[in-house]
Design a protein around this motif. Sequence first.
Motif, PDB file in Angstrom:
ATOM      1  N   SER A  75      58.899  49.245   5.500  1.00  0.00           N
ATOM      2  CA  SER A  75      60.209  48.063   5.810  1.00  0.00           C
ATOM      3  C   SER A  75      60.714  46.761   6.036  1.00  0.00           C
ATOM      4  N   TYR A  76      59.011  46.372   6.439  1.00  0.00           N
ATOM      5  CA  TYR A  76      59.125  44.375   6.478  1.00  0.00           C
ATOM      6  C   TYR A  76      59.115  43.606   5.639  1.00  0.00           C
ATOM      7  N   LEU A  77      58.861  43.998   4.481  1.00  0.00           N
ATOM      8  CA  LEU A  77      58.288  43.526   3.731  1.00  0.00           C
ATOM      9  C   LEU A  77      57.358  41.806   3.081  1.00  0.00           C
ATOM     10  N   VAL A 104      51.143  57.421  15.365  1.00  0.00           N
ATOM     11  CA  VAL A 104      51.045  56.283  16.546  1.00  0.00           C
ATOM     12  C   VAL A 104      51.338  55.082  15.067  1.00  0.00           C
ATOM     13  N   GLU A 105      51.520  54.228  16.121  1.00  0.00           N
ATOM     14  CA  GLU A 105      52.808  53.072  15.415  1.00  0.00           C
ATOM     15  C   GLU A 105      51.887  51.931  16.345  1.00  0.00           C
ATOM     16  N   ASP A 106      51.749  50.608  15.834  1.00  0.00           N
ATOM     17  CA  ASP A 106      51.486  49.661  15.793  1.00  0.00           C
ATOM     18  C   ASP A 106      53.360  48.230  16.681  1.00  0.00           C
ATOM     19  N   ILE A 107      53.511  48.854  16.712  1.00  0.00           N
ATOM     20  CA  ILE A 107      55.144  47.530  17.471  1.00  0.00           C
ATOM     21  C   ILE A 107      56.336  48.774  17.001  1.00  0.00           C
ATOM     22  N   ILE A 108      57.289  49.029  17.867  1.00  0.00           N
ATOM     23  CA  ILE A 108      59.179  49.649  17.705  1.00  0.00           C
ATOM     24  C   ILE A 108      59.323  48.380  17.881  1.00  0.00           C
ATOM     25  N   GLU A 109      60.649  47.710  16.778  1.00  0.00           N
ATOM     26  CA  GLU A 109      61.958  47.131  17.032  1.00  0.00           C
ATOM     27  C   GLU A 109      62.902  47.852  17.313  1.00  0.00           C
ATOM     28  N   SER A 110      63.614  47.530  15.826  1.00  0.00           N
ATOM     29  CA  SER A 110      64.896  47.496  15.628  1.00  0.00           C
ATOM     30  C   SER A 110      64.856  49.800  15.774  1.00  0.00           C
ATOM     31  N   GLY A 111      63.562  49.919  14.966  1.00  0.00           N
ATOM     32  CA  GLY A 111      63.323  51.544  15.749  1.00  0.00           C
ATOM     33  C   GLY A 111      63.713  52.164  14.447  1.00  0.00           C
ATOM     34  N   ILE A 112      64.393  51.440  13.675  1.00  0.00           N
ATOM     35  CA  ILE A 112      64.942  53.087  12.465  1.00  0.00           C
ATOM     36  C   ILE A 112      63.300  53.139  11.807  1.00  0.00           C
ATOM     37  N   THR A 113      62.119  51.947  11.169  1.00  0.00           N
ATOM     38  CA  THR A 113      61.035  52.684  10.309  1.00  0.00           C
ATOM     39  C   THR A 113      60.573  54.678  11.385  1.00  0.00           C
ATOM     40  N   LEU A 114      60.766  54.372  13.610  1.00  0.00           N
ATOM     41  CA  LEU A 114      60.228  55.441  13.512  1.00  0.00           C
ATOM     42  C   LEU A 114      61.350  56.703  13.479  1.00  0.00           C
ATOM     43  N   ASP A 136      55.913  48.147  22.036  1.00  0.00           N
ATOM     44  CA  ASP A 136      57.634  47.898  22.120  1.00  0.00           C
ATOM     45  C   ASP A 136      58.760  46.714  22.160  1.00  0.00           C
ATOM     46  N   LYS A 137      59.304  46.241  21.859  1.00  0.00           N
ATOM     47  CA  LYS A 137      60.572  45.249  21.941  1.00  0.00           C
ATOM     48  C   LYS A 137      62.202  46.046  22.430  1.00  0.00           C
ATOM     49  N   PRO A 138      62.022  46.371  23.739  1.00  0.00           N
ATOM     50  CA  PRO A 138      63.462  47.314  23.986  1.00  0.00           C
ATOM     51  C   PRO A 138      64.671  46.531  23.817  1.00  0.00           C
ATOM     52  N   LYS A 156      60.908  39.305  23.096  1.00  0.00           N
ATOM     53  CA  LYS A 156      61.411  39.419  21.788  1.00  0.00           C
ATOM     54  C   LYS A 156      60.468  38.046  20.631  1.00  0.00           C
ATOM     55  N   HIS A 157      59.275  38.699  20.469  1.00  0.00           N
ATOM     56  CA  HIS A 157      58.287  37.540  20.042  1.00  0.00           C
ATOM     57  C   HIS A 157      58.250  38.134  18.550  1.00  0.00           C
ATOM     58  N   PHE A 158      57.666  37.211  17.742  1.00  0.00           N
ATOM     59  CA  PHE A 158      56.879  37.803  16.888  1.00  0.00           C
ATOM     60  C   PHE A 158      55.850  37.895  16.585  1.00  0.00           C
ATOM     61  N   VAL A 159      55.260  39.089  16.676  1.00  0.00           N
ATOM     62  CA  VAL A 159      53.511  38.855  17.152  1.00  0.00           C
ATOM     63  C   VAL A 159      52.921  38.825  15.687  1.00  0.00           C
ATOM     64  N   ILE A 160      51.074  38.497  16.283  1.00  0.00           N
ATOM     65  CA  ILE A 160      50.204  38.438  15.398  1.00  0.00           C
ATOM     66  C   ILE A 160      48.828  39.481  16.391  1.00  0.00           C
ATOM     67  N   LEU A 164      48.732  43.551  13.408  1.00  0.00           N
ATOM     68  CA  LEU A 164      50.279  43.189  13.235  1.00  0.00           C
ATOM     69  C   LEU A 164      49.570  42.419  12.310  1.00  0.00           C
ATOM     70  N   ASP A 165      50.753  42.358  11.355  1.00  0.00           N
ATOM     71  CA  ASP A 165      50.523  41.075  10.323  1.00  0.00           C
ATOM     72  C   ASP A 165      51.809  39.796   9.786  1.00  0.00           C
ATOM     73  N   TYR A 166      51.373  38.400   9.566  1.00  0.00           N
ATOM     74  CA  TYR A 166      52.334  38.062   9.047  1.00  0.00           C
ATOM     75  C   TYR A 166      51.877  37.722   7.116  1.00  0.00           C
TER      76      TYR A 166
END
Length: 189
Positions: A75-77, A104-114, A136-138, A156-160, A164-166
């Motif tokens: 979802s993140y491309l 089990v997920e690394d991070i939830i942002e928009s929630g769309i994936t989960l 979680d980024k609620p 709201k940060h981009f974390v690695i 978690l990847d870049y």
Amino acid sequence: MKQHPLAKEILFTDKQIEQRTKEVAKEVKAYYEKTSDSENTLLVIGLLKGCVPFYQTFCMNYEADLEMDFMVISSYLGGTKSNGEPKINLDVNSSVKDRDILIVEDIIESGITLDYVRKYLLNKGANSVKILTMLDKPTERKVDIQPDWVCYSIEKHFVIGYGLDYQEKLRNLPYVAICDTEKLASWKW
Ligand code: IMP
Ligand code: MG
């Protein structure tokens, strides 16, 4: 601990994450002891690849029987913004019918994936689908979905790091850090 130059600020070290995951694993176990039929072994589905370090830490600290399986959802491309259209690249191997499932997920942002994965598994006949996430980024939610267990809520940060990847890199850092996004534009790997 040596800090990667793209890591602007370390939020959680591997030791902290381990400690916190142990606590959460106890809560998860207590929940399933109360609610689940003991013959229905928990099926823990990790969303690859970001879940890997956290999935390992969780499973090793879950002091009850479980079965492991994985899915790959894209979802993140590889960028820093979600494009909002999940796609299943690898489906679960196990039959999910009537199973109690923990995603089990690394991070939830928009929630769309989960939201997508949860509905997908329920449609396939799962008895229950719960969600455990390391981060979680609620504030960034675009669909109404709440994880059942969260190790840490963050701004709201981009974390690695810690999975978690870049652009597929930095998953192997033994900590979660805020990415120095200003450096990314001119970064040479
Ligand atoms: P969602 O569908 O917007 O909730 O996005 C969830 C997925 O986006 C996660 O599984 C991660 O792969 C990715 N993601 C979201 N935020 C970050 C981040 O800060 N760093 C790295 N990947 C992220
Ligand atoms: Mg992910």
